[in-house]
Design a protein around this motif. Sequence first.
Motif, PDB file in Angstrom:
ATOM      1  N   LEU A  82     -25.748  35.369 -29.594  1.00 22.56           N
ATOM      2  CA  LEU A  82     -25.498  36.667 -30.226  1.00 22.56           C
ATOM      3  C   LEU A  82     -24.337  37.364 -29.534  1.00 22.56           C
ATOM      4  CD1 LEU A  82     -29.005  38.313 -30.759  1.00 22.56           C
ATOM      5  CD2 LEU A  82     -27.489  37.372 -32.491  1.00 22.56           C
ATOM      6  N   ALA A 112     -17.557  38.187 -41.048  1.00 20.35           N
ATOM      7  CA  ALA A 112     -18.075  36.942 -41.630  1.00 20.35           C
ATOM      8  C   ALA A 112     -16.956  35.952 -41.922  1.00 20.35           C
ATOM      9  CB  ALA A 112     -18.865  37.254 -42.896  1.00 20.35           C
ATOM     10  N   GLN A 118     -21.538  32.649 -37.869  1.00 21.16           N
ATOM     11  CA  GLN A 118     -22.509  32.102 -38.815  1.00 21.16           C
ATOM     12  C   GLN A 118     -23.190  33.187 -39.632  1.00 21.16           C
ATOM     13  OE1 GLN A 118     -25.246  29.784 -36.530  1.00 21.16           O
ATOM     14  NE2 GLN A 118     -23.727  28.225 -36.019  1.00 21.16           N
ATOM     15  N   SER A 119     -23.383  34.371 -39.050  1.00 21.81           N
ATOM     16  CA  SER A 119     -24.091  35.449 -39.743  1.00 21.81           C
ATOM     17  C   SER A 119     -23.708  36.781 -39.108  1.00 21.81           C
ATOM     18  CB  SER A 119     -25.600  35.231 -39.637  1.00 21.81           C
ATOM     19  OG  SER A 119     -26.303  36.280 -40.257  1.00 21.81           O
ATOM     20  N   THR A 120     -23.659  37.819 -39.905  1.00 22.99           N
ATOM     21  CA  THR A 120     -23.362  39.161 -39.402  1.00 22.99           C
ATOM     22  C   THR A 120     -24.437  40.128 -39.878  1.00 22.99           C
ATOM     23  OG1 THR A 120     -22.033  39.796 -41.323  1.00 22.99           O
ATOM     24  CG2 THR A 120     -20.876  38.739 -39.477  1.00 22.99           C
ATOM     25  N   ALA A 121     -24.618  41.184 -39.104  1.00 22.31           N
ATOM     26  CA  ALA A 121     -25.586  42.213 -39.470  1.00 22.31           C
ATOM     27  C   ALA A 121     -25.211  43.501 -38.761  1.00 22.31           C
ATOM     28  CB  ALA A 121     -27.003  41.794 -39.085  1.00 22.31           C
ATOM     29  N   SER A 160     -29.154  41.382 -43.809  1.00 22.41           N
ATOM     30  CA  SER A 160     -29.029  40.122 -43.068  1.00 22.41           C
ATOM     31  C   SER A 160     -29.521  40.217 -41.623  1.00 22.41           C
ATOM     32  CB  SER A 160     -27.568  39.671 -43.080  1.00 22.41           C
ATOM     33  OG  SER A 160     -26.747  40.697 -42.522  1.00 22.41           O
ATOM     34  N   THR A 164     -29.910  37.083 -38.968  1.00 26.91           N
ATOM     35  CA  THR A 164     -28.985  37.058 -37.835  1.00 26.91           C
ATOM     36  C   THR A 164     -29.732  37.051 -36.512  1.00 26.91           C
ATOM     37  OG1 THR A 164     -27.329  38.232 -39.154  1.00 26.91           O
ATOM     38  CG2 THR A 164     -27.033  38.239 -36.774  1.00 26.91           C
TER      39      THR A 164
END
Length: 196
Positions: A82, A112, A118-121, A160, A164
């Motif tokens: 992270l 992104a 790979q993933s955002t939030a 998301s 995430t």
Amino acid sequence: TAAATVILFGLAPAWRAGRQNVSAGLRLGARTTDGAERQRARSVLAAGQIALTLALLVAAGLALSAVYRVTEGDLGFDRRNLLVGSVGLPEHRYPTPESRRQFVDRLMARLAAIPAVQSTAATSILPYSGQDASTSLWREDTPARQVDAVNVSRRRVTPSVFITLGIPLLDGRRLDATDRADAPAVAVVSQSLARR
């Protein structure tokens, strides 16, 4: 600093006592009552130092235990891989919730697009940041009395965030893009809150 304080205040009296001539001190103490009063004062100071040392050791142990829980314990999410950051939005440039939402949408899209991501939030308050926002909840079948309220921490998040952070969904549904301010209010709650 706690360890240095313990060493300094624990060793200094021992070092001083080791340099004194004990028999001369005893003879001097026998001759004057002033020496007895000084000895009593030293005993009180030594007892105080021991008490402070024990308090510092207990505090250090509690601090180390808390650090261990945060770094090694179960946080409720997967902290591996992270990267977190914080963004403050000036109110004069983003005066409405919609303008702030649009900024977050643009930021998430740009992040992104980075190949390694790979993933955002986004969340209004980072976990374990020391900040908090709370609200009171009541059961539907009871009157809304403050004495019966359950005080809970709350966050505004992008849909998301659960993917995430690797937070599993135990029941119900995740948030989605249709959960906006103009739609019916929804929430995802923890298992412990659901039990309560």
